[in-house]
Design an enzyme around this catalytic site. Structure first.
Site, PDB file in Angstrom:
ATOM      1  N   ASP A 163       0.843  -1.191   0.000  1.00  0.00           N
ATOM      2  CA  ASP A 163       0.000   0.000   0.000  1.00  0.00           C
ATOM      3  C   ASP A 163       0.884   1.249   0.000  1.00  0.00           C
ATOM      4  O   ASP A 163       1.627   1.480   0.949  1.00  0.00           O
ATOM      5  CB  ASP A 163      -0.918   0.013   1.220  1.00  0.00           C
ATOM      6  CG  ASP A 163      -1.860   1.197   1.141  1.00  0.00           C
ATOM      7  OD1 ASP A 163      -2.855   1.095   0.397  1.00  0.00           O
ATOM      8  OD2 ASP A 163      -1.578   2.241   1.767  1.00  0.00           O
ATOM      9  N   TYR A 185       3.383   9.965   0.585  1.00  0.00           N
ATOM     10  CA  TYR A 185       4.282   9.347   1.576  1.00  0.00           C
ATOM     11  C   TYR A 185       5.752   9.653   1.274  1.00  0.00           C
ATOM     12  O   TYR A 185       6.618   9.442   2.111  1.00  0.00           O
ATOM     13  CB  TYR A 185       4.074   7.826   1.672  1.00  0.00           C
ATOM     14  CG  TYR A 185       2.669   7.384   2.050  1.00  0.00           C
ATOM     15  CD1 TYR A 185       1.773   8.270   2.646  1.00  0.00           C
ATOM     16  CD2 TYR A 185       2.251   6.070   1.829  1.00  0.00           C
ATOM     17  CE1 TYR A 185       0.489   7.864   2.976  1.00  0.00           C
ATOM     18  CE2 TYR A 185       0.970   5.657   2.167  1.00  0.00           C
ATOM     19  CZ  TYR A 185       0.093   6.560   2.726  1.00  0.00           C
ATOM     20  OH  TYR A 185      -1.175   6.149   3.061  1.00  0.00           O
TER      21      TYR A 185
END
Ligand code: A2P
Length: 317
Positions: free
Chosen positions: A43, A48
Site C-alpha cells: 500500500d 508518503y
C-alpha cells in the site's frame, strides 16, 4: 494467503504492507524483506514521499526473480492537489514512474478534500478548494479514464464517509472497488461495514496498530494505546500470540483487508504470521465491546478556518 474479491473480479491479497511513515533509507530493505517473507500486497501513496525507493526495491525483486509483477498487488493514491480532471493522469504517471511500474492494481482518491495544485498541505484557507468547485465526480471520471488507458486495474477511494460514498454511487455506473479507512477495535465503523457489504465495496483497514509512529503534530495528548489495551493483551496471551497479531487477525476475520506498517524484519514476519491465528468467537465478541469511535487520524489538519472544511463535514458525523 486470504484474498478478497473486488467488484471488478480482481483478487486482492487481504494482508498488505503499509508504507505510510516508512522513511526513505529504510523502506527499500523493508520491501525486500517483506517480499521474501511472502507479502504480495503493498500500500503506497504519492504523499508518503517514498515511492521512488519502493520502486527500486520492486525492480530488485523482479531482477532477482523472487516475484513477478503479476504476483504483486500495488495500491497507490492520488494526492489532493491533483483532483482537477486535467491533473489526474499526470499524477498517476508520476507515481508509476517512481514505483517503476507500468500499471497499478488499485488507485485511490486519497481524501475527499481538494488542494490548490501548488499546495501540498492546508496551512491557510486559500490552499483549499471546495468540493463544489472540483466535485468528486470530476476526479472520479478522470480515474475511470486511467483504467481505460490501462494505467490502473481498479479504482477506489479513501477516507470517504457513507454519505460521500452513496453520493458518488448515485452519480456513476463505475462503483468504487475500495474504500480505505481507519479501522481498528477503537474505531469499528459497523455502519460502514454493513453499507459496503450491501454495495459490494471492499474495505481496507489503515492504522490497524494505532500508528504510534505518527509525527508529533498529528498526535493528540493522552491517546489510547491499542497495542497495550488490556483486552487485546489478554486475548494475545490466551491465543499464544502477540497483541499486533490479534489486531491484524481481527481485521481479517471481519472480512476487511489490512495494511500494518513495519520496517523491522522481526515485526514484518510477526505481522505476516498473524494470518495463521484463529481468534475464537469469544475473543471477537470481547473485541466488539472496545469500540470508542476514536480516530488516531482525525483529519483536523484539513479543518482550516475559513476554508469550509471542518472535521464534522469531513467525516459527515
Ligand atoms: P516499526 O515500523 O518499527 O515496526 P500502523 O500500521 O497502525 O500505522 O502502526 C505502525 C507502527 O506500529 C509503527 O511504529 C511500527 O513500528 C509499529 N509496529 C509494527 N508492527 C508491530 C508489531 N508487531 N508490534 C509492535 N509494534 C509494531
Amino acid at each position: 494467503m486470504q484474498n478478497l474479491t473486488l467488484n471488478t473480479g480482481s483478487q486482492l491479497p487481504a494482508l498488505g504492507l503499509g508504507t505510510w511513515k516508512s522513511k526513505p533509507g529504510e523502506v527499500y530493505e523493508a520491501i525486500l524483506q517483506a517480499i521474501q517473507i511472502g507479502y504480495r500486497h503493498f500500500d503506497c501513496a504519492a504523499i508518503y514521499g517514498n515511492e521512488a525507493e519502493i520502486g527500486k526495491a520492486f525492480q530488485e525483486a523482479f531482477q532477482k526473480g523472487w516475484v513477478t509483477r503479476q504476483e504483486l498487488w500495488v495500491t497507490s493514491k492520488l494526492w489532493s492537489n491533483a483532483h482537477h480532471a486535467e491533473n489526474v493522469q499526470a499524477a498517476l504517471q508520476k507515481t508509476l514512474s517512481d514505483l517503476s511500474l507500468d500499471y497499478l492494481d488499485l488507485y485511490l482518491i486519497h481524501w475527499p478534500v481538494v488542494l490548490q495544485a501548488n499546495s501540498m498541505f492546508a496551512t491557510k484557507a486559500t490552499d483549499l478548494i471546495s468540493l463544489k468547485e472540483v466535485p468528486t465526480l470530476e476526479t472520479w471520471q478522470a480515474l475511470e479514464n486511467c483504467v481505460q488507458a490501462g494505467l490502473s486495474k481498479n479504482i477506489g477511494v479513501s477516507n470517504f464517509s457513507v454519505k460521500k460514498l452513496s453520493a458518488l454511487l448515485a452519480q456513476t455506473s463505475t462503483p468504487p472497488a475500495m474504500n480505505q479507512i481507519e479501522l481498528h477495535p477503537l474505531l469499528q465503523q459497523k455502519e460502514m461495514l454493513d453499507y459496503c457489504k450491501k454495495e459490494n465495496i471492499q474495505l481496507t483497514a489503515y492504522s490497524p496498530l494505532g500508528s504510534k509512529d505518527r509525527a508529533a503534530a498529528l498526535r493528540s495528548a493522552n491517546e489510547p494505546s491499542l497495542l497495550e489495551n488490556p483486552t487485546i493483551l489478554d486475548i494475545a496471551s490466551s491465543h499464544n500470540c502477540t497483541p499486533a497479531q490479534v489486531l491484524i487477525k481481527w481485521a481479517l476475520q471481519r472480512g476487511t483487508a489490512v495494511i500494518p506498517k513495519s520496517v523491522n524484519p522481526k515485526r514484518l514476519k510477526e505481522n505476516f504470521e498473524a494470518q495463521n491465528i484463529n481468534l475464537s468467537s469469544e475473543a471477537m465478541e470481547k473485541i466488539s465491546t472496545l469500540d470508542k469511535h476514536f480516530r488516531f487520524v482525525n483529519g483536523a489538519f484539513w479543518a482550516v478556518e475559513g476554508s469550509g472544511y471542518t472535521v464534522a463535514n469531513l467525516w459527515d458525523e
